[in-house]
Write a protein that holds these residues in place. Sequence first.
Motif, short mmCIF file in Angstrom:
data_model
loop_
_atom_site.label_atom_id
_atom_site.label_comp_id
_atom_site.label_asym_id
_atom_site.label_seq_id
_atom_site.Cartn_x
_atom_site.Cartn_y
_atom_site.Cartn_z
N ALA A 80 -0.51 23.03 1.77
CA ALA A 80 0.10 21.94 2.54
C ALA A 80 -0.86 20.79 2.79
N PRO A 81 -2.16 21.04 3.13
CA PRO A 81 -3.06 19.89 3.27
C PRO A 81 -3.20 19.08 1.99
N LEU A 82 -3.15 19.73 0.83
CA LEU A 82 -3.19 19.00 -0.43
C LEU A 82 -1.98 18.09 -0.56
N SER A 83 -0.81 18.60 -0.16
CA SER A 83 0.40 17.77 -0.18
C SER A 83 0.26 16.57 0.74
N THR A 84 -0.33 16.78 1.90
CA THR A 84 -0.53 15.68 2.84
C THR A 84 -1.48 14.63 2.26
N VAL A 85 -2.58 15.08 1.68
CA VAL A 85 -3.57 14.15 1.11
C VAL A 85 -2.95 13.35 -0.03
N LEU A 86 -2.26 14.02 -0.94
CA LEU A 86 -1.66 13.33 -2.08
C LEU A 86 -0.59 12.35 -1.65
N ARG A 89 -2.17 9.31 -0.17
CA ARG A 89 -2.93 8.53 -1.15
C ARG A 89 -2.03 7.85 -2.18
N PHE A 90 -1.03 8.56 -2.69
CA PHE A 90 -0.22 8.03 -3.77
C PHE A 90 1.22 7.71 -3.36
N GLY A 91 1.65 8.12 -2.19
CA GLY A 91 3.01 7.89 -1.76
C GLY A 91 3.87 9.13 -1.96
N PHE A 92 5.02 9.14 -1.30
CA PHE A 92 5.90 10.31 -1.33
C PHE A 92 6.58 10.49 -2.69
N GLN A 93 7.02 9.41 -3.29
CA GLN A 93 7.86 9.51 -4.49
C GLN A 93 7.18 10.22 -5.66
N PRO A 94 6.00 9.76 -6.11
CA PRO A 94 5.38 10.43 -7.26
C PRO A 94 4.99 11.88 -6.98
N VAL A 95 4.62 12.17 -5.72
CA VAL A 95 4.22 13.54 -5.38
C VAL A 95 5.42 14.49 -5.47
N VAL A 96 6.56 14.07 -4.91
CA VAL A 96 7.75 14.93 -4.93
C VAL A 96 8.28 15.07 -6.36
N MET A 97 8.25 14.02 -7.14
CA MET A 97 8.73 14.10 -8.52
C MET A 97 7.85 15.06 -9.35
#
Length: 495
Positions: A80-86, A89-97
Amino acid sequence: MAQWIFRLRSCFGSKVYSEVPDGGWGWIVAVAFFLVEVFTYGVIKSFGIFLKDLMSDFNETNSRVSWIISICVFVMTFTAPLSTVLSNRFGFQPVVMFGGFLISLGTISTAFTSSINQMYLTIGIVTGLGYCLTFLPTVTILSQYFSRRRSVVTAMASTGESFAIFAFAPAFTALKNYIGWRYTFVVIGTLQGITIICGALLHPIVIKPTSQTETEQKITYTLPGEQVQGFGSSGDSVVQSLEQEQGLKSGIELEEVEPVQVNPKQQDNTSKNRLLDLTVLKEGGFLCYSAFGLFATLGFFAPQLYVVELSASLGTERDKAAYMLSTMAISEIFGRLSIGWVMNCGCIRKIFVLLICVSLMCLVLVLFTIVNGFWGLVVCCVLYGFLLGNIASTHIPMLAEDDVVGIQRMPLAVGVYVCIQSFAGLAGPPLGGVLVDITQNYSAAFYSCAAGMGLGAIFLGLVRPAKTGHLCRRRKNGENNSAVEQVSKSSQRNC
């Protein structure tokens, strides 16, 4: 080419509002969260229908097969901390995709595995990481689009998990009997590709009041990050502080409003490039709430994993036993919707409502070990599903409440909270499997769940006293009283 770039930026660009909309594009985000719930937790909690097939094909024990979901939940929560950091840093859209792509890849790859150890990798690690990268950013951005309606909307959107269990349990059972469990995983993985589309719908939100000046626009909160540089950057996901803006509108300097407030320069220096907030670990209220999440997680996954086998061991036909999950799902829907309405009424503090639900859940888990017969289990499943809907739809959004950390710090604290939960998610299903292997009784798996939920209720009851400082005050008062008594005794002796 420039036109295509402009269109691409508009697809990934932020939604600008003069205040928190309590709707608008937030309704689209709510639908996206509904679908993410369907293809994350909905699939995880339907995994129990494959338990017997995997034990038979790979000649494995309950505990060994249970490690698949255990590792998946652990990776999902520990990263979960990795998800928060990403996300910061990069925004919600690219991380979820990207997370949606990992989910589909891991689930489809499971169909071609030849051992349980390989499934530990495909479902446990690859799919678990994908679940983390899709779920947490989606629930975080949904909380930013709503304020007054946050509890109701989050509860309604989270029913996707319940609808999925209700539909998936009988559907996947029938599909498994028709084409086999391997091809069923291919179908599931293909459907999970929908989460990639959901990620594209998560437009960041920016609050810009109409009378705001350029200097005022720099005062922000929620997702600290770099300045906006192109689409998809962390700056797009910034939500600006309404309270600070109101102070500036009235012509009062920020430093003069309250001595404890931080001026813009100090705020920029402290929040710049901070992608993860570990200072919450110094707060007693957050530590108690994290301990609640740690122990309560023991009761979140094991019941769904073993209730089908428990029902079958008591003489229920296996096809009918699969409907136990559907019974849980139906009552869980009502639980999620009703808790959203109760929370929105504001008649009682939200954290106290959650405490009541957790305490009742502990009693229901004990009841699983006592009842006999089909209808007794049905009653337990109804009660468990209803209370699970209450707890599951509120324990993460509860971080946005001032009794825990507040909405401003929630996006940075949620990763730490879920990471702490991961250790219970790792231990829960295997612990239940070990108890089943030792006792040869599936009801034994529910003992560990009840014990964990009971400990969780104790720590949840300590959150507000620790947050308000009552525990420390009582201790200090006790020390002061003892000191006064010693002084009085010494003075009496001198006399």
